[in-house]
Scaffold this active site. Structure first.
Site, short mmCIF file in Angstrom:
data_model
loop_
_atom_site.label_atom_id
_atom_site.label_comp_id
_atom_site.label_asym_id
_atom_site.label_seq_id
_atom_site.Cartn_x
_atom_site.Cartn_y
_atom_site.Cartn_z
CB VAL A 119 20.17 -41.09 5.65
CG1 VAL A 119 20.80 -40.74 6.99
CG2 VAL A 119 18.70 -41.48 5.85
CB VAL A 122 20.15 -35.05 4.37
CG1 VAL A 122 19.76 -34.08 5.48
CG2 VAL A 122 19.21 -34.89 3.18
CD GLU A 123 22.44 -36.70 9.43
OE1 GLU A 123 23.35 -36.07 9.98
OE2 GLU A 123 21.26 -36.62 9.78
CB SER A 124 28.21 -36.32 5.79
OG SER A 124 28.03 -37.48 5.00
CE1 TYR A 314 18.61 -34.92 8.92
CE2 TYR A 314 16.95 -36.52 9.59
CZ TYR A 314 18.24 -36.23 9.21
OH TYR A 314 19.16 -37.22 9.13
#
Ligand code: CA
Length: 413
Positions: A119, A122-124, A314
């Site tokens: 996570v 993928v997020e940052s 996603y």
């Protein structure tokens, strides 16, 4: 003729001044309403005034509310960039670097390290890409105008509260504008919206602040907290790739259409890894690219990931990245395309090759924006290909094989 100009000029000046006055009124009306809303929620006057000083609403973000992306990314392009070799290697390095913290998080929250790190990746991009807009200003514009004011007003107020309580550090010269994120207000290493941050952020390094911007332990633990509050079940798979028998009727595919594993098994669905269908069913059949592409059975934990950001592509990216971090391989079935997607390294290579041909694509950053698409369209046109502006493996192979024209090289920036 000068006589004619004077009144026009005067009118222009008057219009300019009244526009300026209007802009000031527009800004002030918005800031006043936000200040009052914060006061009504019990915020101290000094905080409400400090947090609405030194900036104006970023009205330009209102355009983003209704703009549909002009280009719909195929699932294989989306996954090729999000789950590429570089991100898998970076993710494994982060698993090692934060081993003790991740073990503590797994112990306390019951979410495994690979999922948490996936996570984060993928997020940052593991805390490296947090967004560049002062979200206090973009959320203010969205809170005061546009079609989702009530939602964004709640987000602005949640953000102001995080600033007032000191979770977010606004003591520097930038004040409230120090907090940067996406145009819609997601920010920090977890890219939470402020209300999610308010609800679920965790001070895991115990320094007294829930800091998802600079504290990686806080960010990782908050991700785990989000997932466990969403119903994550430790030790259960998100799902897995499956094989469908010939002639399988895929009419009931879809994330919401869950059936017992026994039903899927009776219909001839088998894991590509071999063995029996396992997990805490019921499960749904996911066909992200239709009947001809990879097929997946997805379980409850897939829905939990989906809750982080409501898009199946996603959720699949995170689920797959987690598997790859654990040592799993790529999907067994190919995507139904003869022109597969590009990794971020390959995107940068395409941009470098385009620049060598004289296209003004800027520095190769691996982000496919309008300039890169325009250059791709020109190259596609020159070869008589369909001009969709999408760079794939086919264009990369072609550009690698063809030397750049000398004239174009000479004019390249
Ligand atoms: Ca902390």
């Amino acid at each position: 003729m000068p006589r004619m100009i004077r009144p026009v000029l005067a009118a222009t000046l008057a219009a300019t001044f009244s526009l300026a006055a209007c802009a000031q009124t527009r800004d002030e009306t918005c800031l006043t309403s936000l200040r009052e809303a914060a006061r009504a929620q019990g915020m101290a006057r000094a905080d409400a005034e400090r947090l609405t000083r030194g900036w104006t609403p970023e009205w330009a973000v209102l355009d983003n509310l209704d703009n549909q992306p002009e280009f719909k990314t195929p699932i294989w392009d989306y996954l090729a960039a999000l789950v590429d070799d570089q991100r898998i290697a970076d993710g494994r390095a982060q698993l090692a670097a934060h081993k003790a913290t991740l073990a503590d998080i797994e112990q306390r929250f019951g979410v495994d390290a690979a999922t948490v790190v996936a996570v984060w990746g993928v997020e940052s991009n593991f805390g490296q890409v947090l967004g560049g807009r002062p979200i206090v200003a973009s959320l203010a514009a969205l809170a005061c105008e546009g079609r989702r004011q009530s939602y964004f007003r709640g987000e602005w107020l949640a953000l102001a509260k995080l600033m007032a309580t000191g979770d977010l550090d606004t003591s520097g010269p930038e004040g409230a504008t120090a907090i940067k994120g996406s145009w819609a207000g997601a920010f920090g290493q977890t890219q939470f919206m402020p209300s999610t941050y308010q609800r679920l952020a965790v001070d895991f390094d115990a320094d007294g602040r829930r800091d998802l911007i600079t504290s990686t332990p806080d960010a990782l633990a908050s991700t785990a907290n989000f997932l466990v509050k969403g119903g994550w079940r430790m030790g259960q798979p998100w799902g897995y790739e499956v094989r469908l028998p010939a002639g399988f009727d895929a009419g009931d595919a879809g994330r919401r259409d869950k059936q017992p594993l026994a039903t899927w098994a009776a219909r001839g669905v088998t894991p590509v890894a071999g063995g029996k269908l396992t997990g805490d069913g019921p499960a749904a059949l996911l066909l992200p690219a239709g009947r001809e592409g990879p097929a997946f059975l997805v379980l409850r934990n897939f829905d939990v990931i989906y809750g982080y950001n409501a898009a199946e592509s996603y959720a699949l990216a995170i689920a797959h990245l987690a598997d790859r971090l654990r040592g799993g391989g790529p999907f067994a079935a190919p995507w139904p395309t003869d022109d597969a997607g590009l990794s971020r390294a390959e995107r940068r290579e395409v941009q470098t090759l385009l620049a060598a041909r004289g296209h003004a694509v800027g520095a190769p950053d691996g982000l496919i924006g309008p300039a890169t698409r325009a250059a791709v369209r020109t190259e596609q046109q020159a070869r008589g290909w369909p001009q969709d502006g999408r760079p794939g493996q086919k264009l990369l192979r072609t550009l690698r094989a063809e030397p750049a024209p000398a004239a174009a090289s000479a004019t390249a920036p």
